[in-house]
Design an enzyme around this catalytic site. Structure first.
Site, short mmCIF file in Angstrom:
data_model
loop_
_atom_site.label_atom_id
_atom_site.label_comp_id
_atom_site.label_asym_id
_atom_site.label_seq_id
_atom_site.Cartn_x
_atom_site.Cartn_y
_atom_site.Cartn_z
N GLU A 100 -3.34 7.68 -4.08
CA GLU A 100 -3.49 6.34 -3.13
C GLU A 100 -3.39 5.30 -4.36
O GLU A 100 -4.18 5.11 -5.28
CB GLU A 100 -4.78 6.36 -2.64
CG GLU A 100 -4.85 5.00 -1.71
CD GLU A 100 -6.25 4.83 -1.02
OE1 GLU A 100 -6.26 4.58 0.18
OE2 GLU A 100 -7.21 5.16 -1.68
N TYR A 112 0.80 -1.19 -0.17
CA TYR A 112 -0.01 0.15 -0.06
C TYR A 112 0.96 1.32 -0.10
O TYR A 112 1.83 1.40 0.79
CB TYR A 112 -0.91 0.00 1.43
CG TYR A 112 -1.62 1.43 1.37
CD1 TYR A 112 -3.05 1.24 0.61
CD2 TYR A 112 -1.45 2.43 2.01
CE1 TYR A 112 -3.81 2.37 0.76
CE2 TYR A 112 -2.25 3.35 1.95
CZ TYR A 112 -3.37 3.73 1.38
OH TYR A 112 -4.22 4.70 1.52
#
Length: 384
Positions: free
Chosen positions: A194, A106
């Site tokens: 993101e 991530y």
């Protein structure tokens, strides 16, 4: 992202089955499998469900099934955990190559109030929501604040890569990818970048496998190429109309429509409505220099919401003049069939002229002396 040298899977957005056929012919002539992704501004697409019964907004399919799959998505309503029961229409699907991933992580860059600058968040586990990761693996999440004046340093990038802990990707290449992502974030006026997952492939590349980017609306004038991609079908039509009229509007789920000047006063109005047992239907700030035409447009937007049972107009005239608001209300009533009660509280510049305009109009308005009185009357009117 590709323009900044960031590794991304080959892909193309298509809006019709004809474009799907062209993409298969010219973009993916030798692929055996492709990923078909519904393009909606909401998360949870993979677990979503279409109102036509088709399950899932993201599918990995054989090339000969791509057109059929896209046909079940295009023009259909997809419901996910973030869209609400009304769902969102799929105007486009994104076709991209299937990657062979060996490790998912991530990565995100966002703006942080505490450090007053960009903050990079990294976790060596990815592929699921950051909220779930924070709950299950809080110790694996690292945060690297970036000095907005110095920019990202080698030391910063190394900390991020250490947090990602890639297993097969080249360390130096990974550091360069982090720097390029930060450059994209700054130069494109992002408020959020993101990547979930940022992944390693079987050929040892660090790839942005799936990404979400938010951009600062105030930068639209210098990010014309990015904002030209805006899809109004994915937005609340009331918010689109408000933006065109230069009004600050955010739709909510309540029953009392609010028209206020000034963001602070608008927030206070919403709070006091809740205090008296009501629920605001929107945030609407007409600003300090709204014209009569903008007031009319504001009323059109408020009355277009079927859930609105009453409208509260709360104006404190400083720069904004009460007589302009009053004239706008009267003209709006002539153009829009007002089927709900309207509570008006005016105070400040030209308040007497404003009240006189409303009184002489013959409209059945409910007047209030102060904000508390106005909110109480609006809640009562919405319940009647």
């Amino acid at each position: 992202m590709g323009k900044y040298g960031i590794n991304v899977p080959k892909g193309v957005a298509v809006a019709s089955l004809h474009h799907v056929q062209k993409a298969l012919q010219y973009v993916f002539p030798s692929e055996s499998e492709l990923v078909v992704k519904s393009q909606v501004l909401a998360g949870g697409r993979g677990l979503g469900k279409f109102k036509n019964g088709f399950q899932g907004g993201v599918h990995i399919v054989k090339t000969d099934k791509v057109e059929e799959t896209a046909g079940k998505m295009l023009g259909q309503i997809l419901v996910t955990k973030q869209t609400g029961s009304q769902g969102k229409i799929v105007s486009k699907v994104y076709l991209c190559e299937k990657l062979s991933l060996v490790n998912e992580m991530y990565f995100a860059i966002m703006l942080d109030r505490t450090t007053a600058g960009p903050l990079i968040i990294a976790c060596k586990k990815g592929g699921t929501s950051i909220e779930d990761l924070a709950e299950k693996f809080p110790d694996l999440i690292i945060k690297v604040p970036i000095d907005v004046f110095k920019g990202i340093t080698d030391e910063d990038a190394v900390k991020v890569v250490d947090g990602l802990a890639p297993k097969v990707a080249d360390r130096n290449d990974s550091i360069e990818q982090v720097k390029k992502l930060y450059k994209l974030f700054c130069e494109s006026d992002c408020t959020l970048l993101e990547i979930n997952p940022i992944a390693e492939t079987s050929d040892k590349q660090l790839v942005a496998a799936d990404a979400k980017l938010n951009f600062d609306d105030n930068a639209a004038f210098r990010q014309k190429e990015i904002f030209a991609l805006r899809d109004p079908t994915q937005e609340d039509p009331r918010e689109v109309a408000a933006a065109k009229a230069d009004l600050n509007y955010i739709g909510l789920d309540g029953e009392i429509g609010c028209m206020v000047n000034g963001a602070g006063l608008a927030m206070a109005t919403m709070d006091i409505i809740k205090l008296h047992g009501g629920t605001p239907a929107n945030f609407l700030d007409v600003g300090g220099n709204a014209s009569e035409e903008q007031v009319v447009e504001a009323f059109k937007i408020l009355t277009s919401d079927d859930k609105v049972k009453a409208i509260l107009v709360n104006i404190f005239g400083g720069i904004m003049k009460c007589d302009v608001i009053a004239s706008g209300i009267v003209n709006a009533a002539k153009q829009v069939a007002l089927k709900v009660p309207v509570v008006v509280r005016l105070e400040g510049t030209n308040v007497d002229q404003g009240k006189r305009i409303l009184k002489e109009s013959g409209m059945a308005l409910i007047t209030a002396e102060d904000l508390d009185d106005a909110a109480e009357k609006a809640v009562k009117a919405s319940a009647s």
